[in-house]
Design a protein around this motif. Structure first.
Motif, PDB file in Angstrom:
ATOM      1  N   ILE A   1       0.854  -1.173   0.000  1.00 13.84           N
ATOM      2  CA  ILE A   1       0.000   0.000   0.000  1.00 13.84           C
ATOM      3  C   ILE A   1       0.901   1.239   0.000  1.00 13.84           C
ATOM      4  O   ILE A   1       1.898   1.283   0.721  1.00 13.84           O
ATOM      5  N   PRO A   2       0.604   2.243  -0.812  1.00  9.55           N
ATOM      6  CA  PRO A   2       1.459   3.441  -0.867  1.00  9.55           C
ATOM      7  C   PRO A   2       1.696   4.037   0.523  1.00  9.55           C
ATOM      8  O   PRO A   2       0.761   4.227   1.300  1.00  9.55           O
ATOM      9  N   GLY A   3       2.968   4.278   0.818  1.00  5.96           N
ATOM     10  CA  GLY A   3       3.341   4.859   2.100  1.00  5.96           C
ATOM     11  C   GLY A   3       3.637   3.851   3.184  1.00  5.96           C
ATOM     12  O   GLY A   3       4.161   4.211   4.248  1.00  5.96           O
ATOM     13  N   ALA A   4       3.320   2.569   2.957  1.00  9.43           N
ATOM     14  CA  ALA A   4       3.542   1.557   3.992  1.00  9.43           C
ATOM     15  C   ALA A   4       5.027   1.299   4.194  1.00  9.43           C
ATOM     16  O   ALA A   4       5.815   1.302   3.249  1.00  9.43           O
ATOM     17  N   ILE A   5       5.400   1.089   5.446  1.00 12.70           N
ATOM     18  CA  ILE A   5       6.792   0.774   5.773  1.00 12.70           C
ATOM     19  C   ILE A   5       6.877  -0.686   6.212  1.00 12.70           C
ATOM     20  O   ILE A   5       5.941  -1.216   6.809  1.00 12.70           O
ATOM     21  N   PRO A   6       7.966  -1.374   5.881  1.00 13.19           N
ATOM     22  CA  PRO A   6       8.071  -2.790   6.238  1.00 13.19           C
ATOM     23  C   PRO A   6       8.476  -2.989   7.697  1.00 13.19           C
ATOM     24  O   PRO A   6       9.584  -2.634   8.103  1.00 13.19           O
ATOM     25  N   ILE A   7       7.562  -3.521   8.486  1.00 12.17           N
ATOM     26  CA  ILE A   7       7.845  -3.923   9.866  1.00 12.17           C
ATOM     27  C   ILE A   7       7.414  -5.391   9.955  1.00 12.17           C
ATOM     28  O   ILE A   7       6.300  -5.702  10.369  1.00 12.17           O
ATOM     29  N   PRO A   8       8.260  -6.334   9.518  1.00 13.57           N
ATOM     30  CA  PRO A   8       7.835  -7.728   9.391  1.00 13.57           C
ATOM     31  C   PRO A   8       7.524  -8.368  10.737  1.00 13.57           C
ATOM     32  O   PRO A   8       8.059  -7.975  11.772  1.00 13.57           O
TER      33      PRO A   8
ATOM     34  N   CYS B   1      -1.530  -7.476   6.808  1.00 17.73           N
ATOM     35  CA  CYS B   1      -0.785  -8.640   6.323  1.00 17.73           C
ATOM     36  C   CYS B   1      -1.674  -9.391   5.346  1.00 17.73           C
ATOM     37  O   CYS B   1      -2.707  -8.877   4.914  1.00 17.73           O
ATOM     38  N   SER B   2      -1.297 -10.602   4.982  1.00 15.13           N
ATOM     39  CA  SER B   2      -2.053 -11.373   3.995  1.00 15.13           C
ATOM     40  C   SER B   2      -3.045 -12.327   4.635  1.00 15.13           C
ATOM     41  O   SER B   2      -3.989 -12.761   3.998  1.00 15.13           O
ATOM     42  N   CYS B   3      -2.854 -12.657   5.877  1.00 18.26           N
ATOM     43  CA  CYS B   3      -3.494 -13.831   6.499  1.00 18.26           C
ATOM     44  C   CYS B   3      -5.021 -13.857   6.655  1.00 18.26           C
ATOM     45  O   CYS B   3      -5.572 -14.939   6.501  1.00 18.26           O
ATOM     46  N   PRO B   4      -5.748 -12.844   7.062  1.00 12.52           N
ATOM     47  CA  PRO B   4      -5.407 -11.423   7.048  1.00 12.52           C
ATOM     48  C   PRO B   4      -5.035 -10.811   8.394  1.00 12.52           C
ATOM     49  O   PRO B   4      -4.883  -9.599   8.496  1.00 12.52           O
ATOM     50  N   HIS B   5      -4.899 -11.627   9.481  1.00 11.69           N
ATOM     51  CA  HIS B   5      -4.676 -11.011  10.784  1.00 11.69           C
ATOM     52  C   HIS B   5      -3.431 -11.493  11.535  1.00 11.69           C
ATOM     53  O   HIS B   5      -2.939 -10.769  12.401  1.00 11.69           O
ATOM     54  N   ALA B   6      -2.944 -12.699  11.265  1.00 12.45           N
ATOM     55  CA  ALA B   6      -1.945 -13.315  12.139  1.00 12.45           C
ATOM     56  C   ALA B   6      -0.699 -12.461  12.320  1.00 12.45           C
ATOM     57  O   ALA B   6      -0.284 -12.163  13.449  1.00 12.45           O
ATOM     58  N   ALA B   7      -0.077 -12.056  11.213  1.00 12.28           N
ATOM     59  CA  ALA B   7       1.161 -11.274  11.312  1.00 12.28           C
ATOM     60  C   ALA B   7       0.901  -9.875  11.859  1.00 12.28           C
ATOM     61  O   ALA B   7       1.641  -9.380  12.720  1.00 12.28           O
ATOM     62  N   SER B   8      -0.157  -9.226  11.370  1.00 13.01           N
ATOM     63  CA  SER B   8      -0.447  -7.860  11.822  1.00 13.01           C
ATOM     64  C   SER B   8      -0.891  -7.845  13.287  1.00 13.01           C
ATOM     65  O   SER B   8      -0.547  -6.926  14.033  1.00 13.01           O
TER      66      SER B   8
ATOM     67  N   ALA C   1      -4.407  -0.330  14.969  1.00 13.39           N
ATOM     68  CA  ALA C   1      -5.455  -1.185  14.414  1.00 13.39           C
ATOM     69  C   ALA C   1      -4.894  -2.048  13.290  1.00 13.39           C
ATOM     70  O   ALA C   1      -3.783  -1.811  12.791  1.00 13.39           O
ATOM     71  N   VAL C   2      -5.686  -3.038  12.907  1.00  9.03           N
ATOM     72  CA  VAL C   2      -5.343  -3.971  11.830  1.00  9.03           C
ATOM     73  C   VAL C   2      -6.377  -3.827  10.724  1.00  9.03           C
ATOM     74  O   VAL C   2      -7.585  -3.791  11.002  1.00  9.03           O
ATOM     75  N   ILE C   3      -5.921  -3.744   9.471  1.00 15.75           N
ATOM     76  CA  ILE C   3      -6.869  -3.750   8.350  1.00 15.75           C
ATOM     77  C   ILE C   3      -7.559  -5.109   8.328  1.00 15.75           C
ATOM     78  O   ILE C   3      -6.913  -6.150   8.173  1.00 15.75           O
ATOM     79  N   ASP C   4      -8.869  -5.089   8.495  1.00 13.09           N
ATOM     80  CA  ASP C   4      -9.629  -6.313   8.760  1.00 13.09           C
ATOM     81  C   ASP C   4      -9.538  -7.332   7.632  1.00 13.09           C
ATOM     82  O   ASP C   4      -9.394  -8.525   7.865  1.00 13.09           O
ATOM     83  N   GLU C   5      -9.609  -6.874   6.395  1.00 13.28           N
ATOM     84  CA  GLU C   5      -9.716  -7.811   5.277  1.00 13.28           C
ATOM     85  C   GLU C   5      -8.372  -8.297   4.736  1.00 13.28           C
ATOM     86  O   GLU C   5      -8.331  -9.244   3.949  1.00 13.28           O
ATOM     87  N   GLY C   6      -7.264  -7.653   5.093  1.00 17.65           N
ATOM     88  CA  GLY C   6      -5.961  -8.088   4.626  1.00 17.65           C
ATOM     89  C   GLY C   6      -5.587  -7.540   3.252  1.00 17.65           C
ATOM     90  O   GLY C   6      -6.398  -6.942   2.546  1.00 17.65           O
ATOM     91  N   PHE C   7      -4.335  -7.786   2.880  1.00 18.71           N
ATOM     92  CA  PHE C   7      -3.758  -7.174   1.683  1.00 18.71           C
ATOM     93  C   PHE C   7      -4.373  -7.697   0.391  1.00 18.71           C
ATOM     94  O   PHE C   7      -4.615  -6.933  -0.547  1.00 18.71           O
ATOM     95  N   PHE C   8      -4.630  -9.011   0.289  1.00 17.51           N
ATOM     96  CA  PHE C   8      -5.170  -9.553  -0.957  1.00 17.51           C
ATOM     97  C   PHE C   8      -6.543  -8.968  -1.259  1.00 17.51           C
ATOM     98  O   PHE C   8      -6.869  -8.650  -2.409  1.00 17.51           O
ATOM     99  N   ASN C   9      -7.370  -8.825  -0.243  1.00 20.62           N
ATOM    100  CA  ASN C   9      -8.692  -8.222  -0.456  1.00 20.62           C
ATOM    101  C   ASN C   9      -8.581  -6.730  -0.778  1.00 20.62           C
ATOM    102  O   ASN C   9      -9.421  -6.191  -1.512  1.00 20.62           O
ATOM    103  N   TRP C  10      -7.567  -6.079  -0.238  1.00 17.98           N
ATOM    104  CA  TRP C  10      -7.300  -4.689  -0.581  1.00 17.98           C
ATOM    105  C   TRP C  10      -7.050  -4.573  -2.092  1.00 17.98           C
ATOM    106  O   TRP C  10      -7.588  -3.691  -2.773  1.00 17.98           O
ATOM    107  N   ILE C  11      -6.239  -5.491  -2.620  1.00 21.08           N
ATOM    108  CA  ILE C  11      -5.953  -5.500  -4.060  1.00 21.08           C
ATOM    109  C   ILE C  11      -7.217  -5.807  -4.856  1.00 21.08           C
ATOM    110  O   ILE C  11      -7.539  -5.117  -5.831  1.00 21.08           O
TER     111      ILE C  11
END
Length: 361
Positions: free
Chosen positions: A286-293, A316-323, A339-349
């Motif tokens: 996502i634009p502006g996101a920084i990697p904090i694995p 994250c992708s899981c959509p919650h485990a890593a975040s 907060a955590v984006i509820d739907e995850g990255f794949f659903n964002w795409i």
């Protein structure tokens, strides 16, 4: 030649050797090499840091994102060491299994990956089974009908993977031999939901199904990336002069992606954390996101983050485990507007919200 160009050439050279080794020996088993005590301890530590989140602390699988059991003797006895290492190093494109090889932006060296793969083989206790290299003679058209009748519930109508691995994944098909695929169909995978089909399907049907799965191959090879530098702490805040957004959270933690997309469009002040592996951030984020694995330590998780009322939103992708893991760390350190984006990255795409590649234009 500049140092960066020289590094890129070397990266391509080493990855080419790495990939060629996997491909040329993909059908042959590399016997389990002995492990020193130091290497075993190193691999165990790396497994807990990088793999346990999804595969489970005891390698049992399904801890997150339907990751397969790495205790399955059926799987570990037939998966060559080079195949296993390739799965770790190059991941599975377009799935939650990321690339962990440093040349792809991941955290592990080739040596780390081979030690980890060898350790996993040893831990499984499975005796190596050498499978023939010959292709399976089957009818992919007939196999498609067998697949639709027996496999779609778990593997998906297009073999994209639902609760079981994506069989149409190009990285998987680049290394899996026909006999490896057939063995899994015939014998199933113990410690998983994958049943044995030897008494359900005829040998002809199994051959046809194998041929159908093989027909999904689209061709793939890993390409070393020209990796971009990571953002500096001064650039962590997106829209630094904007107002704070007013998010409505589910369960006091999860924010709908529509709210986040709207806040970004309106220029609200936010910090976005991409908690997937760094290789995934390099691929797209996502634009502006920084990697904090998710595998970062608690001591470093908040480095550079603003300690004010700025909202910190993880995904994250899981959509919650890593975040969830990262947000738990930050809340433990006193960060409240998280907060955590509820739907995850794949659903964002899939929703058509903006993403960019890791290297700026």
């Amino acid at each position: 030649m500049s140092s960066s160009s020289h590094h890129a050439v070397l990266s391509r050279f080493y990855v080419s050797i790495f990939f060629s080794f996997f491909v040329l020996s993909a059908g042959g088993q590399i016997r389990n090499a002995p492990l020193t005590k130091i290497d075993a301890e190193r691999a165990s530590k790396n497994y807990q840091q990088y793999c346990a989140l999804c595969h489970g602390t005891e390698r049992e699988g399904n801890a997150a994102d339907y990751a397969p059991s790495l205790r399955s003797k059926s799987l570990m006895s037939t998966m060559p060491l080079n195949f296993l290492a390739s799965s770790i190093g190059f991941g599975r494109p377009n799935t939650a299994m990321a690339a962990y090889l440093s040349d792809s932006g991941g955290p592990l060296t080739m040596k780390d990956i081979f030690i980890l793969a060898t350790w996993l083989k040893h831990q499984s206790g499975a005796e190596t089974i050498s499978l023939p290299l010959k292709p399976i003679d089957g009818d992919p058209v007939a196999g498609s009908a067998v697949y639709q009748q027996n496999c779609t519930e778990c593997h998906g109508v297009k073999a994209e993977g639902i609760t079981a691995p994506a069989l149409a994944n190009p990285a998987f098909l680049a290394f899996a031999t026909d006999e490896y695929i057939k063995y899994a169909i015939v014998n199933g995978r113990d410690n998983t939901e994958m049943q044995a089909f030897n008494e359900v399907l005829s040998d002809r049907q199994i051959n046809d199904l194998t041929a159908y799965i093989r027909s999904l191959t689209s061709g793939w090879s890993p390409e070393p990336k020209e990796l971009s530098p990571y953002p500096k702490p001064g650039a962590y805040v997106t829209n630094p002069n904007g107002d704070h957004p007013d998010f409505k959270l589910r369960e006091g933690r999860y924010v709908p992606m529509k709210q986040v997309a709207k806040a970004l469009k309106e220029g609200k002040r936010i910090v976005l954390l991409d908690t997937r592996t760094t290789s995934e951030w390099h691929n797209a984020h996502i634009p502006g996101a920084i990697p904090i694995p998710y595998y970062i330590t608690e001591e470093k998780v908040d480095e550079g983050l603003p300690k004010d009322k700025t909202w910190i939103i993880a995904y994250c992708s899981c959509p919650h485990a890593a975040s969830d893991k990262i947000i738990n760390m930050l809340r433990k350190k006193g960060f409240k507007n998280t907060a955590v984006i509820d739907e995850g990255f794949f659903n964002w795409i899939n929703a058509g919200h903006p993403i960019i590649g890791g290297k700026p234009e």
